[in-house]
Design an enzyme around this catalytic site. Structure first.
Site, short mmCIF file in Angstrom:
data_model
loop_
_atom_site.label_atom_id
_atom_site.label_comp_id
_atom_site.label_asym_id
_atom_site.label_seq_id
_atom_site.Cartn_x
_atom_site.Cartn_y
_atom_site.Cartn_z
N ALA A 17 10.93 -36.89 -100.25
CA ALA A 17 11.07 -38.16 -99.53
C ALA A 17 11.33 -37.91 -98.06
CB ALA A 17 12.22 -38.97 -100.14
N HIS A 31 -3.78 -40.33 -82.63
CA HIS A 31 -3.83 -40.70 -81.22
C HIS A 31 -3.93 -39.41 -80.40
CE1 HIS A 31 -3.17 -44.94 -81.78
NE2 HIS A 31 -2.12 -44.71 -82.54
N THR A 41 2.92 -31.12 -91.91
CA THR A 41 2.08 -30.72 -90.77
C THR A 41 1.24 -29.49 -91.07
OG1 THR A 41 3.87 -29.37 -89.86
CG2 THR A 41 3.76 -31.66 -89.14
N LYS A 42 1.42 -28.86 -92.25
CA LYS A 42 0.66 -27.68 -92.65
C LYS A 42 0.20 -27.83 -94.09
CE LYS A 42 3.19 -24.46 -89.63
NZ LYS A 42 4.02 -23.23 -89.58
#
Length: 342
Positions: free
Chosen positions: A185, A126, A190-191
């Site tokens: 878990a 989004h 994000t990288k």
């Protein structure tokens, strides 16, 4: 009468027996539970053999999209797999997806990847900062309808061979999860994740290494410690019985494959040793701009390294072309025995 015929068609379309027979006819290589749904708006599902799709799972194929299933891919229950328009979701041999996972967009999954339940992977997003003053839903519409934002719509995710993705993990768009990695878990990745790393947390960080990934100058298939460096496009299987923990293996090659080797300044050549079966005809092995004809039996192939090559780059890319089995690679039996830079 037309009304009754229409009602009968609706009933048949919802009948589990009808769906089971339809799936058996259209997808003979897949064991599909009749409660699963496959919807296509111009996309295609390509499957090899030994695949399974569980209860209430849904595969949505947008225009010009593709879902590819390698050998023995197992898809559990209540799973959503949805490639976006002009995108593909690829699941290579031996990969398994546990219940409740969501794979959306443009995603490549390597061999023997393990998804625990409720993993979320999406190459889309989004948008809240394209024009920040607008509502998010309007910004999404803006990105999807205007070509100037086309690069934002989907950013491919690559999950390489032999990874284990823990339950409820989230993998963000545009990332590469390196070969052999473990995602803890509830992690939010994000990288990019380096090969053979164990990561966890929000955002996910490297906790430790599964092994010290240090490519050597030469690798041999007979040495199990070298297997990580037969990096991609290398199908590893047990070559025979073993009474020790050092299991003998056989490494078959795909049309394209990569090796990970140390490259230092004085290296001038890369060589590989492969064994080719007797049905090889007019097949070439390619490295960068160089090509060599593949011969029957065990042979060594040597290529010059590019001058000025970045010595920190340890990935070497090869491919095969031509041959009488170009569209039927399963007819070929090509194993790699050794490789190195000299």
């Amino acid at each position: 009468m037309k009304k009754y015929i229409s009602l009968l068609k609706i009933y048949l379309a919802q009948s589990l027996l009808y769906k089971l027979l339809l799936y058996m006819r259209n997808y003979p290589g897949i064991d599909i539970h009749p409660s699963a749904d496959i919807f296509s708006k111009g996309g295609i599902l390509v499957a090899t053999s030994g695949n399974s799709i569980g209860k209430n799972s849904s595969l949505f194929l947008s225009a010009n999209s593709q879902i590819f299933l390698g050998e023995k891919v197992w898809i559990g229950n209540n799973i959503l797999i949805e490639p976006l328009e002009d995108c593909a979701i690829i699941l290579q041999d031996g990969s398994s997806i546990q219940d409740g996972c969501r794979l959306i967009g443009d995603i490549s999954v390597g061999r023997n990847v393990l998804f625990a339940p409720y993993v979320f992977v999406s190459s889309g997003n989004h948008f809240f900062s394209v024009q920040p003053h607008l509502p998010i839903r309007l910004q999404d519409k803006l990105v999807n309808e205007h070509d100037e934002y086309s690069s934002l719509r989907s950013k491919k995710i690559s999950i390489e061979d032999d990874c284990w993705i823990g339950t409820h993990a989230v993998i963000m768009q545009g990332l590469t999860i390196g070969k052999g990695s473990v995602i803890g878990a509830n992690s939010v990745v994000t990288k990019d994740v380096p090969p053979y790393s164990i990561v966890g947390g929000i955002p996910a960080k490297v906790i430790k290494k599964r092994l010290d990934f240090s490519p050597p100058a030469s690798i041999k298939a007979e040495i199990n410690m070298h297997l990580p460096y037969f990096y991609s496009g290398c199908k590893v299987s047990q070559a025979g019985p073993s009474n020790s923990t050092d299991v003998p293996v056989d490494i078959k090659l795909d049309k394209a494959f990569t090796l990970s080797l140390t490259s230092v300044q004085n290296n001038s050549y890369i060589y590989i040793v492969i064994f080719a079966s007797d049905n090889i005809q007019d097949l070439s092995l390619n490295y960068e701009k160089h090509s060599m004809l593949v011969k029957h039996g065990k042979n060594r192939y040597q290529f010059p390294l590019t001058m000025g090559r970045n010595t920190s780059d340890t990935i070497f890319k090869f491919s095969f072309s031509g041959g009488n089995g170009l569209l039927h690679w399963e007819n070929y039996s090509i194993s790699i025995l050794e490789a190195g830079v000299i």
